[in-house]
Design a protein around this motif. Structure first.
Motif, short mmCIF file in Angstrom:
data_model
loop_
_atom_site.label_atom_id
_atom_site.label_comp_id
_atom_site.label_asym_id
_atom_site.label_seq_id
_atom_site.Cartn_x
_atom_site.Cartn_y
_atom_site.Cartn_z
N GLU A 253 0.83 -1.20 0.00
CA GLU A 253 0.00 0.00 0.00
C GLU A 253 0.87 1.26 0.00
O GLU A 253 0.55 2.24 -0.68
N HIS A 254 1.95 1.22 0.75
CA HIS A 254 2.88 2.36 0.77
C HIS A 254 3.50 2.56 -0.61
O HIS A 254 3.65 3.70 -1.08
N GLU A 255 3.81 1.45 -1.27
CA GLU A 255 4.45 1.52 -2.58
C GLU A 255 3.53 2.12 -3.64
O GLU A 255 3.97 2.88 -4.51
N ILE A 256 2.24 1.78 -3.57
CA ILE A 256 1.32 2.22 -4.63
C ILE A 256 0.65 3.56 -4.31
O ILE A 256 -0.09 4.09 -5.14
N SER A 257 0.89 4.13 -3.13
CA SER A 257 0.18 5.35 -2.74
C SER A 257 0.53 6.54 -3.63
O SER A 257 -0.25 7.48 -3.75
N ASP A 258 1.70 6.51 -4.26
CA ASP A 258 2.10 7.62 -5.13
C ASP A 258 1.76 7.38 -6.60
O ASP A 258 2.02 8.22 -7.45
N HIS A 259 1.19 6.21 -6.89
CA HIS A 259 0.84 5.89 -8.28
C HIS A 259 -0.63 5.47 -8.30
O HIS A 259 -0.96 4.34 -7.97
N TYR A 260 -1.47 6.40 -8.64
CA TYR A 260 -2.90 6.08 -8.59
C TYR A 260 -3.61 6.57 -9.84
O TYR A 260 -3.18 7.52 -10.49
N ASP A 261 -4.69 5.88 -10.17
CA ASP A 261 -5.53 6.29 -11.29
C ASP A 261 -6.61 7.24 -10.77
O ASP A 261 -6.94 7.25 -9.58
N GLU A 262 -7.15 8.03 -11.68
CA GLU A 262 -8.30 8.86 -11.30
C GLU A 262 -9.43 7.94 -10.84
O GLU A 262 -9.63 6.86 -11.40
N PRO A 263 -10.18 8.34 -9.80
CA PRO A 263 -11.27 7.48 -9.34
C PRO A 263 -12.29 7.23 -10.44
O PRO A 263 -12.48 8.07 -11.33
N ALA A 264 -12.93 6.09 -10.37
CA ALA A 264 -13.93 5.72 -11.37
C ALA A 264 -15.08 6.73 -11.37
O ALA A 264 -15.39 7.34 -10.35
N VAL A 265 -15.69 6.90 -12.52
CA VAL A 265 -16.83 7.82 -12.63
C VAL A 265 -18.12 7.00 -12.63
O VAL A 265 -18.32 6.14 -13.48
N PHE A 266 -18.97 7.24 -11.63
CA PHE A 266 -20.25 6.55 -11.54
C PHE A 266 -21.37 7.47 -12.02
O PHE A 266 -21.23 8.70 -12.00
N THR A 267 -22.46 6.88 -12.42
CA THR A 267 -23.54 7.67 -13.01
C THR A 267 -24.41 8.37 -11.96
O THR A 267 -24.95 9.44 -12.21
N GLN A 268 -24.54 7.78 -10.76
CA GLN A 268 -25.42 8.37 -9.76
C GLN A 268 -24.88 9.72 -9.30
O GLN A 268 -23.68 9.89 -9.10
N GLU A 269 -25.80 10.67 -9.08
CA GLU A 269 -25.38 12.01 -8.64
C GLU A 269 -24.61 11.96 -7.33
O GLU A 269 -23.62 12.67 -7.14
N MET B 71 -22.50 5.95 2.29
CA MET B 71 -21.42 6.94 2.09
C MET B 71 -20.05 6.26 2.13
O MET B 71 -19.19 6.50 1.27
N ALA B 72 -19.84 5.42 3.12
CA ALA B 72 -18.54 4.75 3.29
C ALA B 72 -18.27 3.80 2.13
O ALA B 72 -17.15 3.73 1.61
N ARG B 73 -19.30 3.04 1.69
CA ARG B 73 -19.12 2.11 0.58
C ARG B 73 -18.76 2.86 -0.70
O ARG B 73 -17.89 2.44 -1.47
N GLY B 74 -19.44 3.99 -0.93
CA GLY B 74 -19.17 4.76 -2.13
C GLY B 74 -17.76 5.32 -2.14
O GLY B 74 -17.05 5.26 -3.15
N LEU B 75 -17.32 5.87 -1.01
CA LEU B 75 -15.96 6.42 -0.92
C LEU B 75 -14.91 5.32 -1.08
O LEU B 75 -13.90 5.50 -1.76
N ALA B 76 -15.15 4.17 -0.44
CA ALA B 76 -14.20 3.05 -0.55
C ALA B 76 -14.10 2.57 -1.99
O ALA B 76 -13.01 2.23 -2.47
N ALA B 77 -15.22 2.56 -2.71
CA ALA B 77 -15.22 2.10 -4.10
C ALA B 77 -14.39 3.00 -4.99
O ALA B 77 -13.85 2.56 -6.00
N LEU B 78 -14.24 4.26 -4.60
CA LEU B 78 -13.45 5.21 -5.38
C LEU B 78 -11.95 5.09 -5.11
O LEU B 78 -11.15 5.76 -5.76
N ARG B 79 -11.59 4.25 -4.15
CA ARG B 79 -10.20 3.87 -3.89
C ARG B 79 -9.23 5.06 -3.73
O ARG B 79 -8.25 5.18 -4.46
#
Length: 478
Positions: free
Chosen positions: A344-360, A389-397
């Motif tokens: 997790e420490h290794e990948i913290s500086d290399h991340y993709d933009e969070p996924a875009v979901f359709t729900q507002e 709220m927590a599930r949605g935020l976690a899904a955005l990684r």
């Protein structure tokens, strides 16, 4: 287990309870070592044992101030061989019968050995040319012929056939119910004791999940459903299953038998991707540290396997035999913890933009994660009554920011344990949302999770013109 945000592990650890870990002393050690969810494997569990250990887990959790979740993994449909007086040593090329009607007539001149099977309708599901795998795939046979009484096979890979061995049928659609009478009885005991998750074995299609959901609702249970992906039907219907379940378990034991082994890494990656796309949590299970059942150290391949699950951003990794009968259950949890933190420490500086979901609402959550990614050393703070709220935020990684989720109910607190990067806290909500935020920040300071000057991205509801609206705020800890 108070720890500041920098040391929080994002990947969660599930451990299976058994003789090696069921005592109060061992439960305390394994929870303090970082176990997040206790799994009860109902293939081998009696109801009295279930009641006892669930109450014991709750007692130990309360004693040490760390509420963990409980998953009941129900057995599902199963095809097994019957009893044999002495093990049958099958020979290469031998003709062998699976008898679906005990005492069914066969030609008297034949000297063909046989074993009973517990599923009479197997003759209607299977066809000539299909493969029969016995005892976790150690024995392989090919179907040559069948009638209403027996299935005639040729032994392709020989072995010793003992009593009550599990049968796998790669590519064969078996018309057994996914939720059996045994499962109903087991689940009712779990509901009465307040389990947090039900893992449904051999899920084949979305309606399997929907049937279990109806059963849970009818019995007033808020337990979440984990769909176990274990055969080719589940892979074909993966998207539909992911949409209707709460979580997915990539159960690599039976999956590795039911599917060509070289496909397993591809299936694992596809399952994780599908879960991330639909905002569902995902568990990687089976053989994570199998060698540690008897060895104090994992193999190098196991270390890499665990690391890959973390790199793929699975929510959880799971231990089975390692913590049921293994010699080093606490050490296994410690090793998963150590590998996960390092990766997790290794990948913290290399991340993709969070996924875009359709729900507002998910777009509001996405804006919070984007902000957290751009503000160094920030933390995400949210409030949730049902866990959305927590599930949605976690899904955005979010790659660096931990998610501090406050909830007023202990049931939701436990269910937050399955979510990547989420640290749950119990807090009664005040009538004024701003007061609730202040109380939460005070709790985070007191527990050492944040300090003066830290930045908090607060995701919550606020009152505007007598109605609640979604909001994302940036606050500095005073």
């Amino acid at each position: 287990m108070n720890a500041n945000a920098a040391t929080l592990r994002r990947t969660k650890i599930i451990f299976t309870l058994g003789p090696a870990t069921e005592s109060e002393e061992m439960l305390e050690k394994i929870i303090l070592a970082g176990g997040d969810i206790a799994r009860l494997n109902m293939a081998h569990a009696k109801h009295d044992w279930v009641r006892t250990v669930i109450r014991r887990i709750r007692t130990v959790s309360k004693k040490i101030g760390r509420e963990i979740a409980i998953m009941m993994d129900i057995k599902g449909p199963e095809i097994r061989t019957g009893d044999v007086a002495v093990p049958i040593e099958l020979q290469p090329g031998e003709i062998f019968d699976f008898t679906v009607k005990p005492g069914g007539e066969r030609e008297k001149s034949e000297e063909i050995r046989s074993v009973d099977v517990n599923y009479q309708n197997l003759v209607n599901d299977i066809k000539v040319g299909d493969t029969v795998l016995v005892d976790n795939g150690l024995i392989r046979l090919e179907v040559l012929a069948k009638n209403e009484a027996h299935i005639r096979c040729r032994v392709l890979i020989p072995g010793e056939l003992k009593s009550k061995r599990h049968i796998n049928l790669p590519g064969v659609k078996v018309n057994l119910p996914s939720f059996t009478e045994k499962d109903r009885g087991d689940t009712l005991v779990g509901i009465a004791e307040g389990i947090d998750f039900v893992a449904l074995s051999f899920v084949r299609e979305a309606k399997d999940i929907e049937g279990l959901r109806e059963f849970l609702t009818a019995n007033k249970s808020k337990a979440q459903i984990i769909a176990k992906i274990e055969d080719q039907s589940a892979i074909e219907n993966l998207e539909e299953i992911v949409k209707v379940t709460d979580s997915v378990m990539v159960a690599r034991g039976d999956l590795g038998i039911e599917c060509p082994f070289e496909e397993l890494p591809i299936i694992q990656r596809a399952a994780v991707h599908a879960c991330l796309t639909h905002g569902k949590s995902v568990i990687i299970a089976t053989h994570m540290l199998e060698s540690m059942i008897g060895s104090p150290m994992p193999t190098r391949a196991e270390i890499t396997d665990v690391a890959n699950a973390v790199l793929e951003q699975a929510d959880c990794v799971m231990l089975s035999g390692e913590t049921t009968i293994g010699k080093y259950p606490v050490e296994c949890v410690g090793i998963l913890d150590k590998i996960a933190r390092r990766i997790e420490h290794e990948i913290s500086d290399h991340y993709d933009e969070p996924a875009v979901f359709t729900q507002e609402k998910m777009k509001v959550l996405r804006s919070a994660v984007v902000m957290a990614n751009e503000i160094p050393h920030s933390h995400i703070l949210t409030f949730t009554r049902l866990g959305f709220m927590a599930r949605g935020l976690a899904a955005l990684r979010p790659p660096r920011s931990p998610i501090f989720a406050f909830t007023p109910t202990v049931e939701v607190l436990r269910q937050l344990r399955i979510l990547r990067a989420v640290e749950g806290f119990l807090l009664p909500f005040a009538s004024d949302p701003d007061e609730t935020i202040s109380l939460a920040i005070h709790e985070l300071q007191k527990s050492g999770h944040v300090k003066q000057g830290d930045k908090l991205i607060v995701v919550t509801d606020i009152v505007s013109n007598d109605r609640l609206i979604d909001s994302v705020q940036l606050r500095t800890v005073r």
